[in-house]
Design a protein around this motif. Sequence first.
Motif, short mmCIF file in Angstrom:
data_model
loop_
_atom_site.label_atom_id
_atom_site.label_comp_id
_atom_site.label_asym_id
_atom_site.label_seq_id
_atom_site.Cartn_x
_atom_site.Cartn_y
_atom_site.Cartn_z
N TRP A 274 1.07 -1.34 -0.24
CA TRP A 274 -0.26 -0.26 0.38
C TRP A 274 1.34 0.97 0.06
CZ3 TRP A 274 -0.39 4.44 3.58
CH2 TRP A 274 -1.97 4.78 4.00
N ARG A 275 0.54 1.91 -1.14
CA ARG A 275 1.28 3.11 -0.98
C ARG A 275 0.57 5.01 -0.90
NH1 ARG A 275 3.72 3.65 -7.01
NH2 ARG A 275 1.90 4.18 -8.39
N THR A 276 1.20 5.59 -0.59
CA THR A 276 0.36 7.06 -0.96
C THR A 276 1.33 8.22 -1.17
OG1 THR A 276 1.61 7.63 1.71
CG2 THR A 276 -1.55 7.37 1.37
N GLY A 277 1.18 9.35 -1.75
CA GLY A 277 2.25 10.61 -2.20
C GLY A 277 1.23 10.73 -3.21
N ASP B 294 1.07 18.44 -1.69
CA ASP B 294 2.60 17.70 -1.16
C ASP B 294 3.06 15.78 -0.91
OD1 ASP B 294 1.27 17.46 0.91
OD2 ASP B 294 2.84 18.45 2.64
N GLY B 295 1.78 14.60 -1.20
CA GLY B 295 2.07 13.96 -1.15
C GLY B 295 1.23 13.43 0.86
N PRO C 228 7.29 12.95 1.23
CA PRO C 228 6.01 13.60 -0.14
C PRO C 228 5.24 11.54 0.23
CG PRO C 228 8.72 12.38 -0.36
CD PRO C 228 8.66 12.93 0.75
N PHE C 229 5.83 11.15 0.94
CA PHE C 229 4.72 9.35 0.29
C PHE C 229 5.16 8.52 1.19
CE2 PHE C 229 9.10 9.74 -1.60
CZ PHE C 229 9.96 8.63 -0.41
N LEU C 230 4.73 7.60 1.77
CA LEU C 230 4.84 6.42 2.00
C LEU C 230 4.66 5.07 1.25
CD1 LEU C 230 4.71 5.61 6.05
CD2 LEU C 230 3.19 4.38 4.46
N LYS C 231 5.06 3.69 1.70
CA LYS C 231 4.96 2.53 1.04
C LYS C 231 5.45 1.15 2.15
CE LYS C 231 6.26 -0.35 -2.61
NZ LYS C 231 7.29 -0.60 -3.56
N LYS C 232 3.82 0.80 2.24
CA LYS C 232 4.43 -0.83 3.60
C LYS C 232 3.85 -1.65 2.94
CE LYS C 232 -0.42 -0.38 5.06
NZ LYS C 232 -1.69 0.10 6.39
N PHE C 233 4.65 -2.86 3.75
CA PHE C 233 3.75 -3.96 2.83
C PHE C 233 2.68 -4.61 3.99
CE2 PHE C 233 4.68 -8.89 5.33
CZ PHE C 233 4.02 -9.29 4.78
#
Length: 286
Positions: A66-69, A78-79, A135-140
């Motif tokens: 899952w990611r945001t940005g 700005d993410g 500016p972003f996040l990514k997770k498992f």
Amino acid sequence: MSNGALRKPNEETTLQRHIEVGSRNDNPDKWVPFAWDDPKFGPQVKGEVAVIRSKGTGGTLQAGLWRTGIGIAGCEADGSCHVDYSAPLGDETIVILEGSVTVTIAATGKKYRLEAGSMISHPKGVVLSWDIDPPFLKKFWVIWDSPNPATRESDVFVGNISDNPDVWEAYKWVEPDHGPQICGELFALRSTGSTGTLKCGLWRTGVGIAGCKSDGSSTVPYTAPLGDETMLLLEGQVHMVNEETGEEYHLKAGDIVALPSGLKVTWTSKAPFVKKFWITTNEKIS
């Protein structure tokens, strides 16, 4: 938070006899906006999701990224992203891969600061908010639910993939066709589930560790007898063979593996060491 279209256990045959594999670095051509109807906050669309594990042998089980940005659904220009969440789909267990976030428990105001490498396991129904930094996040993520109520918790479980406790426990289990086994050592971040059985933590092999050769390698038969296992390889390399199909897998740090309980594999941890984050789930309560 996982795909809102999670399958229910009886929608189709849940027994799967194959291994699903992905990577923390997966970047599919098409990510899907994560949309769900939260019973407390109403319809939500936040971030986007890619599913790697589609189901398990019992309960409701999925896993993926899952990611945001910038430019992603529900995010600011700005993410950054604010998410209110009541975990209606089940327990969620997470490793933060990139970025940083402050998680706040609604009932107590308790805050957790999470960065890349943080582990967090979130009980079903615990209301919290995520304030994700730009500016972003990514997770498992792994999300799990069972029809069998178990231990209700009111807080999250938090650790880090670099944790090195003073005492690790030798990993011992019984293989149906091979008897008692011992290989590697582990410690548990969490040993209870809101439903069914959920356990998660770290496992490692290496020089001087139980069941390993002098060079740190190890080879064992394995059928995941305690339940479906979903894992993120953190360090080292692994060779795995599906003994039912003959398929071989050459795994390295960053790979994600979904292993169904009961499937016969041969697992070889290559020298000098291997470390993984694991989640075991079982519809039954142990």
